[in-house]
Design an enzyme around this catalytic site. Structure first.
Site, mmCIF file in Angstrom:
data_model
loop_
_atom_site.group_PDB
_atom_site.id
_atom_site.type_symbol
_atom_site.label_atom_id
_atom_site.label_comp_id
_atom_site.label_asym_id
_atom_site.label_seq_id
_atom_site.Cartn_x
_atom_site.Cartn_y
_atom_site.Cartn_z
ATOM 1 C CB THR A 217 -5.500 10.722 2.447
ATOM 2 O OG1 THR A 217 -4.133 10.507 2.093
ATOM 3 C CG2 THR A 217 -5.717 10.408 3.918
ATOM 4 C CG ASP A 218 -3.562 10.047 -3.743
ATOM 5 O OD1 ASP A 218 -4.204 11.036 -4.138
ATOM 6 O OD2 ASP A 218 -2.591 9.579 -4.376
ATOM 7 C CG LEU A 219 -10.356 5.829 -3.069
ATOM 8 C CD1 LEU A 219 -9.558 4.620 -3.529
ATOM 9 C CD2 LEU A 219 -11.450 5.400 -2.091
ATOM 10 C CG ASN A 223 -4.065 6.186 -6.786
ATOM 11 O OD1 ASN A 223 -3.257 5.832 -7.633
ATOM 12 N ND2 ASN A 223 -3.756 7.069 -5.845
#
Length: 328
Positions: A217-219, A223
């Protein structure tokens, strides 16, 4: 061995306070989500580093700088036979609890390879990637397509240990209702956007199918790092839910914000990003727009609740992205 802690990292983490999971809930998988305050954890960190170095027979690589993020220290190391690696030690918080499980599930396909883990210490031994090469620079088209390709490569069935998106959305429904009923909230966040978000949540919960895939969910652009052999982009720092891949599109919109502001038309620029990510990932554009709106509303309400230094900027950015998604 003494690893010098970067001053910026120390100052950042020392501000963290003990807390529990979202809205006072337990962490993912039913575990208690308690986390120590930053200063307490920083006092433990040198001992955790030494323990990890000894456990895996590592030594600090003197030719590479120590790196860090907002919650983790990453120490370049050499393994017993001289092979390079990265020792990551993170401040305990619910989002980091599942990182080792997600990396094991991906087995290096589209994500940094996990070599060893000690979850009780928040310690991970990772492969060495090229930390100087990410997606924070370069043409928007290429970087967004790379993110979309990674979304496809990371696709896996949902896991019982990862929190379901449907629960996340039900909590968001409650936060939206509270904000909508608060007359003062209209001065902080447009009420019409809250009403629109409430309608989107209701529709998505009725449709179902929200918890079927394992989703990073934090792509976003920072990152993703370069794996030199065989030459490919891979994801790092996973924050995962059992969710819908469309939920993972929004970070590509709110990161590299300076590039967005420099575009001749902010809304068109953001919609282009959305189209590129969805096209490369094989995702439905309208569903991605709806879920992106909800993530930005979630971000804005969280920022207003926490009242940190960047709250005003975060709310302004959220409103701008939401309006762009509504144009689509």
């Amino acid at each position: 061995m003494t690893v010098e802690l970067p001053g910026v990292f120390v100052r950042t983490v020392s501000r963290y306070v003990p807390d529990h999971g979202p809205d006072g809930q337990d962490g993912a998988g039913g575990r208690t989500a308690y986390r120590p305050d930053g200063e307490t954890w920083l006092a433990r960190l040198p001992g955790l580093i030494d323990t990890s170095l000894g456990r895996w027979r590592l030594r600090q690589d003197p030719d590479q700088p120590v790196r860090w993020g907002s919650t983790a220290l990453v120490v370049p190391v050499l393994r017993p036979h001289g092979d390079p690696g990265m020792l990551k030690l993170g401040w305990p918080h619910p989002e980091s609890d599942l990182e080792h499980l997600a990396l094991r599930a991906w087995r290096g396909r589209g994500a940094v390879r996990l070599l060893a883990a000690e979850p009780a210490d928040g310690a991970l031994l990772l492969e060495r990637l090229d930390a100087t090469r990410d997606l924070t620079v370069g043409p928007v088209a290429g970087t967004c397509e790379a993110l979309g390709t990674l979304l496809g490569r990371l696709d896996r069935p949902g896991a019982p240990w990862a929190a379901p998106l449907s629960d996340h959305l039900r909590r968001l429904t409650g936060r939206i209702a509270v904000a909508t009923a608060d007359p003062a909230a209209a001065h902080q966040f447009p009420r019409r956007l809250l009403l629109h978000a409430a309608s989107l949540v209701e529709d998505l919960l009725q449709d179902g199918g929200l918890d079927e895939r394992l989703v990073h969910t934090d792509l976003h652009q920072a990152n993703v790092l370069w794996r030199t052999d065989p030459g490919e982009w891979v994801a790092i720092d996973p924050k995962v839910e059992s969710a819908d891949p469309h939920w993972a599109v929004a970070p590509a919109l709110w990161n590299r914000w300076g590039d967005a502001l420099a575009a001749p038309d902010l809304g068109s620029h953001l919609l282009l990003r959305l189209d590129l990510v969805c096209g490369a990932a094989g995702l439905d554009r309208d569903r991605a727009r709806a879920m992106s709106v909800l993530r930005l509303v979630d971000n804005a309400l969280g920022a207003l609740r926490e009242r940190h230094e960047g709250t005003g900027d975060e709310v302004t950015r959220a409103v701008a992205v939401i309006k762009a998604m509504q144009r689509g």
